[in-house]
Design a protein around this motif. Structure first.
Motif, PDB file in Angstrom:
ATOM      1  N   ILE A 131      -6.385   6.109  -3.705  1.00 37.14           N
ATOM      2  CA  ILE A 131      -5.786   4.775  -3.540  1.00 37.14           C
ATOM      3  C   ILE A 131      -5.309   4.583  -2.105  1.00 37.14           C
ATOM      4  O   ILE A 131      -5.537   3.526  -1.490  1.00 37.14           O
ATOM      5  N   ASN A 135      -6.636   1.698   0.488  1.00 37.60           N
ATOM      6  CA  ASN A 135      -5.713   0.728   1.095  1.00 37.60           C
ATOM      7  C   ASN A 135      -5.782   0.780   2.616  1.00 37.60           C
ATOM      8  O   ASN A 135      -5.746  -0.255   3.293  1.00 37.60           O
ATOM      9  N   HIS A 136      -5.864   1.972   3.122  1.00 37.18           N
ATOM     10  CA  HIS A 136      -5.909   2.095   4.578  1.00 37.18           C
ATOM     11  C   HIS A 136      -7.192   1.487   5.143  1.00 37.18           C
ATOM     12  O   HIS A 136      -7.160   0.796   6.177  1.00 37.18           O
ATOM     13  N   ARG A 138      -8.915  -0.957   3.766  1.00 31.95           N
ATOM     14  CA  ARG A 138      -8.824  -2.400   3.602  1.00 31.95           C
ATOM     15  C   ARG A 138      -7.963  -3.017   4.712  1.00 31.95           C
ATOM     16  O   ARG A 138      -8.324  -4.054   5.301  1.00 31.95           O
ATOM     17  N   ASN A 139      -6.815  -2.379   4.999  1.00 35.22           N
ATOM     18  CA  ASN A 139      -5.950  -2.900   6.063  1.00 35.22           C
ATOM     19  C   ASN A 139      -6.632  -2.838   7.423  1.00 35.22           C
ATOM     20  O   ASN A 139      -6.419  -3.689   8.289  1.00 35.22           O
ATOM     21  N   SER A 152       1.196  -3.296   9.128  1.00 39.23           N
ATOM     22  CA  SER A 152       0.626  -2.983   7.810  1.00 39.23           C
ATOM     23  C   SER A 152      -0.379  -1.852   7.905  1.00 39.23           C
ATOM     24  O   SER A 152      -0.461  -0.989   7.023  1.00 39.23           O
ATOM     25  N   SER A 156      -0.069   1.883   6.049  1.00 41.58           N
ATOM     26  CA  SER A 156      -1.121   2.436   5.183  1.00 41.58           C
ATOM     27  C   SER A 156      -1.593   3.797   5.705  1.00 41.58           C
ATOM     28  O   SER A 156      -1.940   4.690   4.912  1.00 41.58           O
ATOM     29  N   ASN A 159       1.003   6.267   4.569  1.00 38.38           N
ATOM     30  CA  ASN A 159       0.850   6.531   3.131  1.00 38.38           C
ATOM     31  C   ASN A 159      -0.345   7.451   2.857  1.00 38.38           C
ATOM     32  O   ASN A 159      -0.298   8.311   1.960  1.00 38.38           O
TER      33      ASN A 159
END
Length: 388
Positions: A131, A135-136, A138-139, A152, A156, A159
């Motif tokens: 996940i 997310n990383h 996508r950002n 953002s 990510s 995270n």
């Protein structure tokens, strides 16, 4: 009254005359008996011009033989590598993948603990990492299009690193529940069974690498300048009588033991037949040098005198067929099998006195050599072979 005085005077004169006569006879006695004195001196052998009688001695010739400079010691055998398997965490044993006394290979799984919970934690960490990675990514795409801020994207990325760390922690925890062999060797006798619950640090089994073994022994400190890495030594074991093993010195302790004034030495022995076991009692003979043509004499020929020993050599005298002894200081070397090495003072085939030194009164005294029965050739050769 006059008669008494006369008697007294006569007595005094008589005593004086007797004393004078005794003194005169005593003075004349030595010169009056020269023949008697000479006769007694000749009988005792101490008169002037007499020849002393030769004394009987036993002799041996200086010969050559191989001498080994060596030292004996005792020690114990040790495994080349040895370890006791112990768990780092508590857990219940679910599988044992070895047998008592069996050979194991490096990396082989030997003990498996219950790892259901750690494996579930690994799966959870893998999902969280997936996940975080998505997310990383996508950002990153959104930042490139200008839809989200750089902040953002940084969050990510952080995270993603946290998810990666959680997965590494879960995998390390699960790996601790699996014990593997650290090297090739032989397993000992296990102390656990399947289903046992063990606390961290509990002994499970020992692993011994005995394809070659070490022998640890000590030598007196006077040998610390002679022992060298690579030297060979002979090892005999009480458990294997009649067999001799060759050991090579691998390491020397740089520190001298202050209690025993000794130096610790470690040598290795090839054990491809697996005859040798750790803990065996060993008798070690360390060899430092071998001299093939050392001059030797029997130990009985040495006359000790503090730090200056000497021997008596037998040489021809001035008279035809006569023999006399000469006192010769010698420098001693090694001792082996009842003989002593002569490093200085004698030459090959010199004859030395081995018995009768106490009867030799002075240097140059005449002697008579007593020949002893010779040992049979076979017996002499057997003795020589035993010494060699």
């Amino acid at each position: 009254m006059a008669i008494r005085a006369t008697y007294f005077i006569v007595a005094v004169l008589g005593l004086a005359g007797a004393g004078t006569a005794a003194w005169w006879l005593q003075r004349a006695a030595p010169s009056a008996m020269p023949g008697v004195a000479a006769s007694k001196g000749s009988q005792n052998g101490t008169g002037k011009g007499t020849v002393p009688q030769p004394v009987n001695v036993e002799v041996a010739r200086v010969r050559t033989m191989a001498m080994r400079d060596e030292a004996q010691a005792v020690g114990s055998l040790r495994s080349r590598r040895s370890v006791v398997l112990r768990p780092e965490v508590s857990g219940r044993v679910t599988q044992l993948h070895f047998s008592d006394g069996a050979r194991v290979r490096k990396g082989q799984v030997l003990v498996q603990f219950d790892d259901q919970l750690p494996r579930a934690q690994v799966q959870q960490a893998q999902a969280e990492l997936s996940i975080a990675r998505a997310n990383h990514q996508r950002n990153r795409d959104l930042v490139a299009q200008g839809f989200v801020s750089q902040r953002s994207l940084d969050e990510s990325a952080a995270n993603l690193q946290v998810a990666q760390a959680k997965l590494a922690l879960a995998e390390a925890t699960a790996a601790r529940l699996k014990l593997v062999a650290p090297f090739d060797g032989m397993a000992g006798l296990r102390n656990v069974h399947v289903g046992d619950y063990l606390k961290d640090g509990a002994d499970i089994v020992n692993i011994e690498d005995i394809d070659s073994v070490f022998v640890d022994f000590r030598l007196p400190e006077r040998y610390q300048g002679q022992i060298r890495v690579g030297q060979m030594a002979q090892v005999e074991l009480d458990a294997l009588p009649g067999e001799t093993f060759q050991a090579q010195v691998r390491a020397i302790d740089p520190q001298i033991d202050a209690n025993g004034r000794s130096v610790s030495v470690r040598a290795s022995i090839d054990n491809h037949r697996l005859q040798l076991r750790p803990g065996m009692f060993a008798r070690v003979t360390a060899r430092f040098d071998t001299r093939a043509d050392a001059l030797v004499v029997p130990e009985e020929a040495i006359v000790p005198q503090g730090s200056s020993p000497y021997v008596f050599t037998v040489v021809p005298g001035e008279a035809t067929g006569s023999l006399v002894v000469h006192r010769v200081p010698v420098r001693l070397g090694l001792r082996q099998g009842g003989v002593v090495e002569i490093q200085e003072g004698l030459a090959l085939n010199d004859r030395v006195v081995t018995a009768g030194q106490q009867r030799v009164q002075r240097d140059g005294a005449p002697v008579r050599v007593v020949e002893l029965p010779q040992a049979p050739a076979s017996a002499a050769s057997a003795v020589q072979r035993a010494q060699d």
